[in-house]
Design a protein around this motif. Structure first.
Motif, PDB file in Angstrom:
ATOM      1  N   ASP A  36       0.842  -1.191   0.000  1.00 26.90           N
ATOM      2  CA  ASP A  36       0.000   0.000   0.000  1.00 26.90           C
ATOM      3  C   ASP A  36       0.884   1.250   0.000  1.00 26.90           C
ATOM      4  O   ASP A  36       1.606   1.497   0.970  1.00 26.90           O
ATOM      5  N   PRO A  37       0.842   2.047  -1.075  1.00 28.41           N
ATOM      6  CA  PRO A  37       1.665   3.262  -1.118  1.00 28.41           C
ATOM      7  C   PRO A  37       1.396   4.199   0.059  1.00 28.41           C
ATOM      8  O   PRO A  37       2.285   4.941   0.480  1.00 28.41           O
ATOM      9  N   VAL A  52       9.718  11.978  -4.145  1.00 31.36           N
ATOM     10  CA  VAL A  52       8.971  11.267  -5.178  1.00 31.36           C
ATOM     11  C   VAL A  52       9.893  10.209  -5.774  1.00 31.36           C
ATOM     12  O   VAL A  52      10.987  10.529  -6.257  1.00 31.36           O
ATOM     13  N   LEU A  53       9.468   8.951  -5.731  1.00 30.91           N
ATOM     14  CA  LEU A  53      10.264   7.852  -6.261  1.00 30.91           C
ATOM     15  C   LEU A  53       9.949   7.620  -7.739  1.00 30.91           C
ATOM     16  O   LEU A  53       8.783   7.627  -8.147  1.00 30.91           O
ATOM     17  N   ILE A  54      10.996   7.395  -8.535  1.00 30.41           N
ATOM     18  CA  ILE A  54      10.817   7.093  -9.958  1.00 30.41           C
ATOM     19  C   ILE A  54      11.635   5.843 -10.287  1.00 30.41           C
ATOM     20  O   ILE A  54      12.872   5.891 -10.290  1.00 30.41           O
ATOM     21  N   ALA A  68      12.064   3.085  -0.346  1.00 31.31           N
ATOM     22  CA  ALA A  68      10.871   3.715   0.235  1.00 31.31           C
ATOM     23  C   ALA A  68      10.857   3.538   1.750  1.00 31.31           C
ATOM     24  O   ALA A  68      10.573   4.485   2.503  1.00 31.31           O
ATOM     25  N   GLY A  69      11.182   2.330   2.207  1.00 27.12           N
ATOM     26  CA  GLY A  69      11.213   2.074   3.650  1.00 27.12           C
ATOM     27  C   GLY A  69      12.271   2.900   4.348  1.00 27.12           C
ATOM     28  O   GLY A  69      12.031   3.451   5.433  1.00 27.12           O
ATOM     29  N   LEU A  70      13.436   3.001   3.735  1.00 30.32           N
ATOM     30  CA  LEU A  70      14.522   3.804   4.290  1.00 30.32           C
ATOM     31  C   LEU A  70      14.094   5.261   4.470  1.00 30.32           C
ATOM     32  O   LEU A  70      14.282   5.855   5.544  1.00 30.32           O
ATOM     33  N   LEU A  71      13.499   5.825   3.419  1.00 29.09           N
ATOM     34  CA  LEU A  71      13.121   7.237   3.457  1.00 29.09           C
ATOM     35  C   LEU A  71      12.019   7.493   4.481  1.00 29.09           C
ATOM     36  O   LEU A  71      12.028   8.509   5.182  1.00 29.09           O
ATOM     37  N   ARG A  72      11.078   6.581   4.574  1.00 29.40           N
ATOM     38  CA  ARG A  72       9.995   6.755   5.550  1.00 29.40           C
ATOM     39  C   ARG A  72      10.540   6.675   6.971  1.00 29.40           C
ATOM     40  O   ARG A  72      10.122   7.422   7.861  1.00 29.40           O
ATOM     41  N   GLU A  73      11.495   5.766   7.188  1.00 33.72           N
ATOM     42  CA  GLU A  73      12.106   5.640   8.518  1.00 33.72           C
ATOM     43  C   GLU A  73      12.816   6.921   8.927  1.00 33.72           C
ATOM     44  O   GLU A  73      12.947   7.213  10.126  1.00 33.72           O
ATOM     45  N   HIS A  74      13.269   7.681   7.926  1.00 38.25           N
ATOM     46  CA  HIS A  74      13.972   8.932   8.214  1.00 38.25           C
ATOM     47  C   HIS A  74      13.045  10.139   8.147  1.00 38.25           C
ATOM     48  O   HIS A  74      13.494  11.280   8.032  1.00 38.25           O
ATOM     49  N   VAL A  78       6.892   9.984   1.510  1.00 37.31           N
ATOM     50  CA  VAL A  78       7.325   9.313   0.288  1.00 37.31           C
ATOM     51  C   VAL A  78       6.151   9.139  -0.678  1.00 37.31           C
ATOM     52  O   VAL A  78       5.117   8.565  -0.324  1.00 37.31           O
ATOM     53  N   HIS A  79       6.338   9.623  -1.889  1.00 32.31           N
ATOM     54  CA  HIS A  79       5.312   9.529  -2.919  1.00 32.31           C
ATOM     55  C   HIS A  79       5.738   8.564  -4.022  1.00 32.31           C
ATOM     56  O   HIS A  79       6.897   8.582  -4.451  1.00 32.31           O
ATOM     57  N   VAL A  80       4.789   7.729  -4.460  1.00 34.90           N
ATOM     58  CA  VAL A  80       5.020   6.885  -5.626  1.00 34.90           C
ATOM     59  C   VAL A  80       3.978   7.260  -6.680  1.00 34.90           C
ATOM     60  O   VAL A  80       2.890   7.721  -6.347  1.00 34.90           O
ATOM     61  N   VAL A  81       4.335   7.068  -7.934  1.00 33.51           N
ATOM     62  CA  VAL A  81       3.436   7.423  -9.040  1.00 33.51           C
ATOM     63  C   VAL A  81       2.970   6.122  -9.685  1.00 33.51           C
ATOM     64  O   VAL A  81       3.619   5.576 -10.580  1.00 33.51           O
ATOM     65  N   GLU A  82       1.850   5.614  -9.201  1.00 38.79           N
ATOM     66  CA  GLU A  82       1.368   4.319  -9.679  1.00 38.79           C
ATOM     67  C   GLU A  82       1.025   4.345 -11.164  1.00 38.79           C
ATOM     68  O   GLU A  82       1.078   3.309 -11.838  1.00 38.79           O
TER      69      GLU A  82
END
Length: 234
Positions: A36-37, A52-54, A68-74, A78-82
């Motif tokens: 789940d983003p 924003v991850l690409i 994504a997990g690393l960035l959220r932990e810090h 975090v945004h993803v473009v589904e």
């Protein structure tokens, strides 16, 4: 000298094999798991930067789950473009989808973190979709800024963009002024980009990693990504 070269070749071949094991593992995880983003979204810590991850070509956003997990932990939002799906469209079209997401979410002073082709999309965004300077910069991991001669081996429309003198790369090369807002992270050996990922005018960070996909899970790359975000947002 010869034994040293043979040893280096052996190390590179072993890294190449591990590289594809890693790629298969994370492609399978993305396809079979229920990710789940929204789990990676959040208000962010005070002073943190929206990211924003690409992903790269043939990669969904889930391929970047370790990042994504690393960035959220810090503390980053975090945004993803589904809508990118597996990122098989043109650089221009994929950049338009990322730009639409940034506008829709009302992001301000965000940083792009990208892998491989995603870095080319990120540079296109800096050059053509950043009139309001809502994007502070790009951290690119193993991006073929100068193309790859290996693209000649696969005559597919989606791969031709990586030819060193393709119209898309040639046009991006002329956008030199945005290079100062790019941190390019790469290793000692990348089987997909024999010429490396060094970008003139950018902050180039070469690590002791090997592989094209495997470094996405490497703590050294994770540290370089965090440092890159810090550098771009100072």
């Amino acid at each position: 000298m010869i034994p040293r070269r043979l040893g280096e070749t052996g190390v590179n071949l072993a890294a190449w094999a591990r590289d594809y094991v890693y790629a298969v593992r994370w492609q399978a995880a993305g396809l079979l798991g229920r990710w789940d983003p929204a789990h990676y979204r959040g208000p962010g810590e005070p002073g943190s930067t929206p990211v924003v991850l690409i992903p790269g070509i043939y990669e969904s956003w889930t391929f970047l789950l370790p990042v994504a997990g690393l960035l959220r932990e810090h503390g980053h939002d975090v945004h993803v473009v589904e809508d990118l799906r597996f990122n098989t469209g043109t650089i221009e079209d994929m950049a338009a989808l990322v730009d639409e997401h940034i506008r829709r979410e009302g992001l301000e002073r965000c940083v792009l973190v990208a892998h491989s082709k995603g870095g080319l999309i990120g540079k296109y965004l800096l050059a053509h979709h950043n009139e309001r300077t809502v994007i502070q910069g790009l951290v690119a991991v193993n991006t073929p800024f100068a193309g790859s001669e290996l693209a000649r081996l696969l005559p597919l429309p989606t791969i031709r963009v990586f030819l060193p003198h393709s119209p898309e790369l040639t046009a991006l090369t002329t956008s030199r002024d945005v290079n100062q807002h790019i941190v390019s992270v790469y290793g000692l050996f990348d089987p997909h980009i024999p010429g490396g990922s060094r970008l003139e005018g950018a902050r180039n960070v070469q690590l002791g990693t090997r592989g094209h996909f495997l470094p996405l899970g490497d703590p050294r790359v994770h540290g370089a990504i965090l440092d890159g975000i810090g550098t771009l947002t100072r």
